[in-house]
Structures are given as structure tokens and as C-alpha cells.
Design an enzyme around this catalytic site. Structure first.
Site, PDB file in Angstrom:
ATOM      1  N   GLU A 155       0.921  -1.399   0.094  1.00  0.00           N
ATOM      2  CA  GLU A 155      -0.133   0.149   0.032  1.00  0.00           C
ATOM      3  C   GLU A 155       0.865   1.264   0.038  1.00  0.00           C
ATOM      4  O   GLU A 155       0.716   1.946   1.221  1.00  0.00           O
ATOM      5  CB  GLU A 155      -1.161  -0.147   1.078  1.00  0.00           C
ATOM      6  CG  GLU A 155      -1.892  -1.268   1.155  1.00  0.00           C
ATOM      7  CD  GLU A 155      -3.048  -1.170   2.216  1.00  0.00           C
ATOM      8  OE1 GLU A 155      -2.812  -0.120   3.209  1.00  0.00           O
ATOM      9  OE2 GLU A 155      -4.123  -1.731   2.068  1.00  0.00           O
ATOM     10  N   GLU A 186      -5.730  -7.626  -0.758  1.00  0.00           N
ATOM     11  CA  GLU A 186      -6.445  -7.389   0.391  1.00  0.00           C
ATOM     12  C   GLU A 186      -7.901  -7.179   0.146  1.00  0.00           C
ATOM     13  O   GLU A 186      -8.224  -6.342  -0.665  1.00  0.00           O
ATOM     14  CB  GLU A 186      -5.825  -6.306   1.413  1.00  0.00           C
ATOM     15  CG  GLU A 186      -4.570  -6.613   2.062  1.00  0.00           C
ATOM     16  CD  GLU A 186      -4.020  -5.376   2.774  1.00  0.00           C
ATOM     17  OE1 GLU A 186      -5.112  -4.822   3.449  1.00  0.00           O
ATOM     18  OE2 GLU A 186      -2.933  -5.511   3.235  1.00  0.00           O
TER      19      GLU A 186
END
Length: 370
Positions: free
Chosen positions: A186, A298
Site C-alpha cells: 500500500e 487485501e
């Protein structure tokens, strides 16, 4: 492109790590230092060797814990890797992959310095144990494009530093088709062009070592599928990453996507399932246009009815697009989650409702992807 991998907090509040307006204390610098090269070579001899075979869908969970901890702390107290029992559970549910978060700072205590021998040994051992159970391990430096609170491109951390990290890690598992390299978890709060440069540098560094393992390339802004086309200074993820280059032609893009009201994975319900699916459809179309593959690193939700329904919709959609999506790992199991609402860790041997929804997708007989 060629895709070759095969089958295989303590008392944490309701949060999902570094999100807007959230804080984290999970930054521990391990003690000690030793050169990685010789040690890595010796350890790799003991690793499980597997020949490359068909393209198996990578379906499983994140096994959190290796990224936990504060600015100081020891293994087993501030952070933990998955237990044997947790790995056995994952394999017994017919998962084929786990995503394994860890901290860049722990493995490499000084930028461009040697790896910490104890941490490298732990990482190699958990990979060996998972591979021995038929689980592909997705290595995940869970750092949000920063090192010790220093954001890449904004302070002292450079693309060259990031490339150095991967130049040391890549040879450790080179040639093991049950190990996938996730470049970075991320990236956020970073210029899009800065992140593209760093991602390309990391990918180039991996290939320069001779490693041809599958590499997962994330986009900027939390790796969110919903942010792939967002305007950014320097260009959107979609504009920049259509030009990514891989000499081994063995990579996929990693996306994350949650279903709660702000797509953060920090809220108890999932009212935006349809919007989340639309985001996946958008990046699926983009990948199909340019001939790329994707991996959903995710996604997840609580046991609220709308979250469970959303998990089922995600599983169904990704299965229907298996020519593009090579797999997924749900967020998140792990031995230290306690009562974290998104936890997928079994409770006294009993699976969470979210896992019960995902089980049919783990056990899907048509396992070919990509």
C-alpha cells in the site's frame, strides 16, 4: 505474460493499520546485524524445492503478525510470525497461498546495509514451513512506501535504497516457484511518478539478481482498485503503470479493495459492495486491454450480513474473471488478532463466518487461473 507460481495484536482496536486519520505504532527495529548473502545461501539449501507447474489460483489469507510492534521490541513480544497450528489450519482449508507481512526495517536495520541474521533466519524458516504444506508465500514488506517513518521520495529514502533491499532479498528465494515477491504494501502519501520510479527500480533489481519469481506490483494510494484511475501529479496509476517493464515477463498488478463506507477496511459494515465490485470491474477491463494480470492482495469485512454477502460476491466475481485474476488473499488471519472484528483466525478451532463464506472458493475444483 508468464505466471509461474504453483499450489501450494495483541489488544488491537478496530482499525486497519495506516489509513487516513489513523495512527500506527507497528514499527520495530530489530537488534543485531550480519551479512545476508552467505547465510541466505546456506538457509536456502534447506528450503523446500518445487518444480514449476501449472498456473494455480493463489487463494488464501494474509497471516498478519510479522509487521506488528512499536519502535522497539523483540520477537515474540512485539511481533510474531504464524504458528505451525495456523499454517496447518490454512493448508487444511485447502488454501493455496498466504500473504506474509513483515517489516523492511527489521530485515534491513540500516538502509543499504546487510540483513539482520536472526530476522532473515525467521523469514526463511516460516517460508520453508509454509512451502512444506503446499502453500505459496507472498512476501509482503508491509511499509506503505516508507522506512522508519521516512516516506520514500520525501526524505532520505530513495528508489535506489528500495532497489538495494530487493537486490538482497530476491536471491534468497530465487528459483522457488512457491515464493512470490510483493514489492510493497500500500504505497501512499507519495507522488505517483516517485512510486512508479521506485517500483520499476525494485523490479529491475530483482531481475538483475537472476531471480525469475512472480512479482506483484502495487499502485499508489493504498493500492486501491478504486484509486487506479485517480488523477495524480505525474499521472494516474493507470497511465503510469501501463508502461511497467519486466525483463522476465512474470509479474501481475496487486490491488486492494474493501467494501465499507470509505473503502478503508476500518468500519463494521459493508454498504459499498456494489461500488467495490465496480472498482474491480474497472481495473479488470484495464488489465484486459493491456494484456496484464491482477492479484487482489487485501479485501475483507466483519461478520456483519452485508460483509458476508460482499465476500461471496467478491469470490464469485474473481472466479468469473480467472483469465485476468491469478488469485487473492483475504484480510486477515494471524495468531495475535484477539477480538479484531475483521479477524479470520479460527476461535478454538472453529472457523469464522467469513472463512465459511470463502471455503467454497478455496476448494474450487477448477483451480487454473491466469
Amino acid at each position: 505474460m508468464i505466471i509461474t507460481p504453483t499450489s501450494a495484536y495483541q489488544s488491537i482496536a478496530f482499525m486497519k493499520y495506516d489509513r487516513p486519520k489513523l495512527t500506527t505504532s507497528k514499527r520495530v527495529l530489530a537488534r543485531g546485524h550480519l551479512v545476508a548473502g552467505t547465510l541466505a545461501t546456506a538457509l536456502l539449501v534447506a528450503a523446500v524445492s518445487h518444480p514449476a507447474s501449472a498456473q494455480i489460483c493463489l487463494r488464501g489469507v494474509n497471516l498478519a503478525g510479522g509487521e506488528f510492534g512499536g519502535s522497539e521490541g523483540d520477537y515474540g513480544q512485539s511481533y510474531i510470525y504464524p504458528s505451525v497450528e495456523t499454517l496447518d489450519w490454512a493448508a487444511s482449508r485447502q488454501m493455496t497461498a498466504i500473504r506474509l507481512p513483515f517489516k523492511w526495517e527489521r530485515l534491513q536495520p540500516k538502509l543499504n546495509g546487510p540483513f539482520d541474521s536472526a530476522e532473515l533466519t525467521r523469514l526463511v524458516e516460516i517460508v520453508r514451513q509454509a512451502n512444506g504444506r503446499g502453500l505459496t508465500v507472498i512476501l509482503d514488506p508491509h511499509n506503505y512506501a516508507e522506512y522508519q517513518n521516512d516516506r520514500l521520495g520525501k526524505g532520505n529514502v530513495t528508489a535506489a535504497d528500495f532497489a538495494n533491499f530487493w537486490s538482497q532479498l530476491a536471491p534468497v528465494f530465487s528459483g522457488n516457484p512457491l515464493v512470490v515477491y510483493g514489492l510493497m504494501n500500500e504505497p501512499t502519501d507519495i507522488g505517483s511518478a516517485v512510486w512508479f520510479e521506485a517500483a520499476q527500480a525494485g523490479l529491475d533489481a530483482i531481475r538483475a539478481t537472476g531471480a525469475n519469481n512472480l512479482v506483484l506490483v502495487p499502485g499508489n494510494i493504498w493500492s486501491g482498485a478504486s484509486h487506479w484511475f485517480d488523477d495524480q501529479e505525474g499521472g494516474s496509476n493507470a497511465e503510469l503503470f501501463q508502461n511497467i517493464s519486466d525483463s522476465a515477463d512474470n509479474f501481475a498488478f496487486e490491488f486492494h479493495q474493501y467494501m465499507d463506507d470509505n473503502f478503508s477496511g476500518t468500519n463494521p459494515t459493508c454498504p459499498r459492495v456494489k461500488d467495490a465490485i465496480l472498482a474491480l470491474e474497472g481495473v479488470t477491463g484495464w488489465m484486459r486491454q493491456y494484456g496484464y494480470k491482477g492479484f487482489l492482495g487485501e479485501f475483507g469485512g466483519t461478520s456483519a450480513p452485508d460483509c458476508l454477502a460482499g465476500l461471496d460476491e467478491f469470490g464469485d466475481y474473481l472466479a468469473s474473471q480467472r483469465d485476468i485474476w491469478i488469485g487473492w488473499t483475504a484480510w486477515a488471519a494471524g495468531d495475535w488478532w484477539g477480538d479484531y472484528p475483521l479477524s479470520l483466525q479460527p476461535d478454538a478451532g472453529v472457523d469464522k463466518p467469513q472463512i465459511n463464506v470463502l471455503k467454497p472458493y478455496f476448494q474450487d475444483l477448477d483451480r487454473q487461473c491466469g
